[in-house]
Write a protein that holds these residues in place. Sequence first.
Motif, PDB file in Angstrom:
ATOM      1  N   LEU A   1       0.838  -1.188   0.000  1.00  0.00           N
ATOM      2  CA  LEU A   1       0.000   0.000   0.000  1.00  0.00           C
ATOM      3  C   LEU A   1       0.880   1.248   0.000  1.00  0.00           C
ATOM      4  O   LEU A   1       1.676   1.462   0.918  1.00  0.00           O
ATOM      5  CB  LEU A   1      -0.920   0.009   1.227  1.00  0.00           C
ATOM      6  CG  LEU A   1      -1.867   1.206   1.341  1.00  0.00           C
ATOM      7  CD1 LEU A   1      -2.816   1.247   0.147  1.00  0.00           C
ATOM      8  CD2 LEU A   1      -2.639   1.147   2.649  1.00  0.00           C
ATOM      9  N   LYS A   2       0.798   2.040  -1.027  1.00  0.00           N
ATOM     10  CA  LYS A   2       1.569   3.270  -1.128  1.00  0.00           C
ATOM     11  C   LYS A   2       0.721   4.444  -0.640  1.00  0.00           C
ATOM     12  O   LYS A   2      -0.462   4.527  -0.949  1.00  0.00           O
ATOM     13  CB  LYS A   2       2.002   3.518  -2.568  1.00  0.00           C
ATOM     14  CG  LYS A   2       3.011   2.506  -3.092  1.00  0.00           C
ATOM     15  CD  LYS A   2       3.476   2.885  -4.476  1.00  0.00           C
ATOM     16  CE  LYS A   2       4.528   1.908  -4.976  1.00  0.00           C
ATOM     17  NZ  LYS A   2       5.014   2.291  -6.330  1.00  0.00           N
ATOM     18  N   HIS A   3       1.328   5.307   0.119  1.00  0.00           N
ATOM     19  CA  HIS A   3       0.641   6.510   0.582  1.00  0.00           C
ATOM     20  C   HIS A   3       1.559   7.710   0.369  1.00  0.00           C
ATOM     21  O   HIS A   3       2.780   7.581   0.259  1.00  0.00           O
ATOM     22  CB  HIS A   3       0.263   6.398   2.063  1.00  0.00           C
ATOM     23  CG  HIS A   3       1.447   6.332   2.978  1.00  0.00           C
ATOM     24  ND1 HIS A   3       2.126   5.164   3.203  1.00  0.00           N
ATOM     25  CD2 HIS A   3       2.078   7.290   3.700  1.00  0.00           C
ATOM     26  CE1 HIS A   3       3.124   5.382   4.038  1.00  0.00           C
ATOM     27  NE2 HIS A   3       3.119   6.660   4.354  1.00  0.00           N
ATOM     28  N   MET A   4       0.968   8.892   0.339  1.00  0.00           N
ATOM     29  CA  MET A   4       1.733  10.110   0.110  1.00  0.00           C
ATOM     30  C   MET A   4       2.484  10.493   1.389  1.00  0.00           C
ATOM     31  O   MET A   4       1.901  10.563   2.475  1.00  0.00           O
ATOM     32  CB  MET A   4       0.801  11.248  -0.322  1.00  0.00           C
ATOM     33  CG  MET A   4       0.026  10.955  -1.597  1.00  0.00           C
ATOM     34  SD  MET A   4      -1.130  12.275  -2.021  1.00  0.00           S
ATOM     35  CE  MET A   4       0.024  13.597  -2.371  1.00  0.00           C
ATOM     36  N   ASN A   5       3.784  10.726   1.227  1.00  0.00           N
ATOM     37  CA  ASN A   5       4.590  11.035   2.412  1.00  0.00           C
ATOM     38  C   ASN A   5       4.245  12.400   3.012  1.00  0.00           C
ATOM     39  O   ASN A   5       4.563  12.674   4.168  1.00  0.00           O
ATOM     40  CB  ASN A   5       6.072  11.007   2.059  1.00  0.00           C
ATOM     41  CG  ASN A   5       6.441  12.097   1.082  1.00  0.00           C
ATOM     42  OD1 ASN A   5       5.648  12.460   0.214  1.00  0.00           O
ATOM     43  ND2 ASN A   5       7.642  12.633   1.211  1.00  0.00           N
ATOM     44  N   ILE A   6       3.571  13.254   2.248  1.00  0.00           N
ATOM     45  CA  ILE A   6       3.236  14.570   2.784  1.00  0.00           C
ATOM     46  C   ILE A   6       2.197  14.480   3.902  1.00  0.00           C
ATOM     47  O   ILE A   6       2.079  15.396   4.714  1.00  0.00           O
ATOM     48  CB  ILE A   6       2.720  15.500   1.655  1.00  0.00           C
ATOM     49  CG1 ILE A   6       1.496  14.899   0.992  1.00  0.00           C
ATOM     50  CG2 ILE A   6       3.818  15.784   0.651  1.00  0.00           C
ATOM     51  CD1 ILE A   6       0.870  15.831  -0.035  1.00  0.00           C
ATOM     52  N   ILE A   7       1.462  13.344   3.944  1.00  0.00           N
ATOM     53  CA  ILE A   7       0.484  13.185   5.033  1.00  0.00           C
ATOM     54  C   ILE A   7       1.222  13.014   6.360  1.00  0.00           C
ATOM     55  O   ILE A   7       0.908  13.662   7.361  1.00  0.00           O
ATOM     56  CB  ILE A   7      -0.447  11.992   4.739  1.00  0.00           C
ATOM     57  CG1 ILE A   7      -1.248  12.270   3.460  1.00  0.00           C
ATOM     58  CG2 ILE A   7      -1.366  11.729   5.919  1.00  0.00           C
ATOM     59  CD1 ILE A   7      -2.136  11.132   3.051  1.00  0.00           C
ATOM     60  N   SER A   8       2.221  12.116   6.363  1.00  0.00           N
ATOM     61  CA  SER A   8       3.017  11.933   7.594  1.00  0.00           C
ATOM     62  C   SER A   8       3.776  13.204   7.950  1.00  0.00           C
ATOM     63  O   SER A   8       3.921  13.562   9.128  1.00  0.00           O
ATOM     64  CB  SER A   8       4.001  10.784   7.406  1.00  0.00           C
ATOM     65  OG  SER A   8       3.314   9.580   7.148  1.00  0.00           O
ATOM     66  N   MET A   9       4.240  13.916   6.928  1.00  0.00           N
ATOM     67  CA  MET A   9       4.967  15.159   7.182  1.00  0.00           C
ATOM     68  C   MET A   9       4.042  16.201   7.812  1.00  0.00           C
ATOM     69  O   MET A   9       4.427  16.921   8.751  1.00  0.00           O
ATOM     70  CB  MET A   9       5.558  15.683   5.876  1.00  0.00           C
ATOM     71  CG  MET A   9       6.423  16.916   6.035  1.00  0.00           C
ATOM     72  SD  MET A   9       7.175  17.420   4.483  1.00  0.00           S
ATOM     73  CE  MET A   9       5.703  17.858   3.548  1.00  0.00           C
ATOM     74  N   ALA A  10       2.805  16.291   7.339  1.00  0.00           N
ATOM     75  CA  ALA A  10       1.853  17.240   7.910  1.00  0.00           C
ATOM     76  C   ALA A  10       1.496  16.871   9.348  1.00  0.00           C
ATOM     77  O   ALA A  10       1.386  17.749  10.223  1.00  0.00           O
ATOM     78  CB  ALA A  10       0.589  17.290   7.041  1.00  0.00           C
ATOM     79  N   GLU A  11       1.334  15.555   9.600  1.00  0.00           N
ATOM     80  CA  GLU A  11       1.055  15.125  10.978  1.00  0.00           C
ATOM     81  C   GLU A  11       2.217  15.464  11.905  1.00  0.00           C
ATOM     82  O   GLU A  11       2.019  15.897  13.051  1.00  0.00           O
ATOM     83  CB  GLU A  11       0.768  13.629  10.986  1.00  0.00           C
ATOM     84  CG  GLU A  11      -0.540  13.251  10.289  1.00  0.00           C
ATOM     85  CD  GLU A  11      -0.760  11.747  10.265  1.00  0.00           C
ATOM     86  OE1 GLU A  11       0.197  11.013  10.623  1.00  0.00           O
ATOM     87  OE2 GLU A  11      -1.861  11.308   9.901  1.00  0.00           O
ATOM     88  N   GLY A  12       3.435  15.231  11.431  1.00  0.00           N
ATOM     89  CA  GLY A  12       4.591  15.568  12.246  1.00  0.00           C
ATOM     90  C   GLY A  12       4.686  17.056  12.533  1.00  0.00           C
ATOM     91  O   GLY A  12       5.018  17.474  13.655  1.00  0.00           O
ATOM     92  N   THR A  13       4.378  17.894  11.531  1.00  0.00           N
ATOM     93  CA  THR A  13       4.412  19.336  11.747  1.00  0.00           C
ATOM     94  C   THR A  13       3.359  19.766  12.762  1.00  0.00           C
ATOM     95  O   THR A  13       3.615  20.615  13.626  1.00  0.00           O
ATOM     96  CB  THR A  13       4.194  20.061  10.411  1.00  0.00           C
ATOM     97  OG1 THR A  13       5.166  19.610   9.461  1.00  0.00           O
ATOM     98  CG2 THR A  13       4.320  21.558  10.591  1.00  0.00           C
TER      99      THR A  13
END
Length: 928
Positions: free
Chosen positions: A91-103
């Motif tokens: 399952l591929k997901h966009m890394n910007i989602i994890s980046m936004a959660e981290g921010t």
Amino acid sequence: ISDEESTSSDYFWRVEVKRKLLKKFIHGILPHEEGSEYDLRNAPIDMPLLMRRVQQLTGVKLTKEAMGELEKRPDSFKVVLPDIQKISVRLKHMNIISMAEGTALAIKAKRDLQKSQSERLFRLAMSKFESSIRATPDHERALNQYGEQLVLHGCRVCGLSDLLAARIVQVTSLSSDVVLPNTFHVNGKALEQAIEYFRKAHEKFSMAQNYAYVEMLGALLLSLFTKCWWSSREALYKLTRRCFREMSRLAHINRCICHDSGCYASHRAKLRRAKKQEKTEGVGAGSEGASAPKGRDDSVTDASKSGIPADSVTDVKFVCRTVAKKSAAGFLFWGHVLRMQARRTGEYGLYRSAGQKYHSAVLGGATHVPVLRGLTDLPCDEAATLVDLRECSPTLEELDSRQLFHPMVVTSGLLRYVAASGLLRRLGLVGPVGVRPCDLLKVELPHLEELEADGTVAVTNDVLGHLAQTCVRLGVVTVTNCPNVTWRGICALCEELGADSKQGERGLTRLRLRGMGEPLSSPGGAQAVDAMMRQALLKELDLSGCGGKHPIQLVRIVTSLPRLERLDLSELERDPAGQRGANDDVLRAIGTEMKNLVCLSLRNCTAISDEGLNYLVNCKKLASLDLSDCFRLGDNITPHSLSRIARYCNNLSGVNFARLSVLNVDTVKFLYGHSVTEIDFSSCRRVPDKALRELLGRSTATLEKLILRKTQVRDETFGFLIDGNQFGKRADKLTVVDLSGCKDITDDGIMRLALWAPNIRKLNISSTKGMQMRVGDRGLSSVGSCLYALRELHAQRCGWITRQGIHSLSEGCHGLRVLNLEGCMCITKDFGASLFDGCPLLETINLASCRYVTDETLEPLCRMRLLRTLNIEGCRRVTSALFQRIETQAPSLEHFTFGTNKVRQDVVEHVMKMRPALHMESRVPNLV
């Protein structure tokens, strides 16, 4: 690629793949693997680790037996179809989602006031950022944002405010330095935790190849050097060094990539032009009109046809210049780091390394390199100095023997090398140096602008004449107590340099003649006065300490030099009869002729009176006035003249009225409206504490020097400056304070002074004869906890100071260079180790008449790498064992004063024989 015998495959594994790896992953290639002679196919690879990463990215899972076989025989193992246990959908997901959660989590951690909860939220944010980077390792935005949040959180851990931390992160060039508050200080535990965050941020910025953030992080770490304990600086030094080494490495890699791209594009463009020329020649003269239009760059067109971007050729030089500037900045800051570490440890190898980094910075185009302006940090002999000049200082502009650990290294060979470079602008020969007058007569320094000679026999009349003839730019000359210089030499110097001064081409602008042995009233002095009168460009004249100054000569000088801005006519010693030096006639000429006078010094001139001082009111630009020791019996000076000067000289900012007993509150009141920078009211007992309090309160923002020796200042004065001062809370510009002999100052006053002026660099709280200061351990503890910038401390005859106070002092004042504890009877033996650990930059220590000092106390001090002067006179418990340690463990010691010690004469003679360069002085006989 897989064919081992093909030429393209060999080129791929030796050159091409390395460039791609270095461009994406800065640590992907080891240093010994970067060359084209190394084949990456022969590099050792951890195959089990690589296979686990492949399984994670593709969703293919191998059996346990296959993985076990791979770990046993990684070189011969081959994957076949039965080894695959499962092929699942990844399952591929966009890394910007994890980046936004981290921010988002990082922002919540920033707003949470509880430290434990904030740390937990930030750890969760780190896990989200790591997940985002794991999915896309080369995503620059994620790497930069993660590193930025790590730096912000590290700053908060150190104790910096969120506003200042955000401002630091926005610094993207070395032109904007990271400036921390003067009162900021970080403890060891917080710094250790912050360094872990900074280390992770450095790793992420390096992966993203972001010059600006690597530069910002290095500047931040460099500014933290002076704000932390010495025990924590080793880890900080290593990380800072890695940061700027990484910056230089990044610049080197990008320079190589840009160079290769530019060469490739230029080569393809040349081939295209050659083919076009062949076609043109084949068509003949009739087809010449079909050539490319004027103003068109064929190289850019051909480069675009060859598959290379059109602007690659034209932008290669710009990119290379940019990379070179970044590399030079990295080398420059790397040199700063090495230099600071060398000052702490005293290791000469680090000085050499710092010089080499500065040299690389100069080659890269860096300017304003501090170490290249002088030899401040070269404690070495002549041969090593020459090596450093040739290898590390190609653009030396300043040579001053006072800044060297061993001034005798200034020899003829060193001078010839400096003269050959042709860039020397300032030459300082102070004290005994290794150069002779005949050597100075053989060199030519065409760019020399300033010469200073102080107490040296190397400068003679002939040398001054030779320099005046060959140094066409010479404009500043300082001669102090030189026995071989007479008024004849000064006359020749002024005549040679003043030949073209009327045309404005050359001439002296500053002439300082202090302590000339020959009186000015001699025939040579009269000739020198005539030559000085012809210096049309002269703006500063210093005749302090020159004997035989006749008032008629001084009047002639004043009337012929109306452009003078600084004039010093001080006498060497006080004349109670008032028959020498400047008098009222000289002051009348000054007030009438010198409308541009800014600074006037009349120290020890007792021949002046109110009549002459009244003429100084006409000098409207007067900013500094020195009238110390000008009062004699008979009331030659009254408060009325001093009040007139303070009232009508509106620009007056520096006043020295020391030992003027007539100074009273009326004169001080007229100074309330001035922006005073220097105050010296020593021994002025008629000035009450209330007037001093008001003057200091109004001058809080501008005050730089405060001398109140033997005055009525009290603890309540500094208490008012902190609590009730309406003009400002702190005197941030105040650097010099002298409160010696003030009997009403106690530990409370020192504590309030430290809070009011946190940037003091020189502090004198000594007791005088018949005036005991009540300053003890609490006062020194306040100094250690507030005055982090302190460089000199004089606490003579303070009987309340013990080892506990010295220990508190060493915990905060890590930059202390001069420590004077003469006559402190209560200091016991266990304080040497505290000074060795907390104050490693100490150069001068005075422990005279400290009766409880022993060999164990002085043993750590002898091992200090920068210690130059040590005084143990009157220390009755010091034995011959200390002298044996000095012989072997004190390499930088230059002056050693002893007496009344338990040491044998044969031991002293042996040390003098083994250390001939060590100046040993004994004022009183020893006990043995």
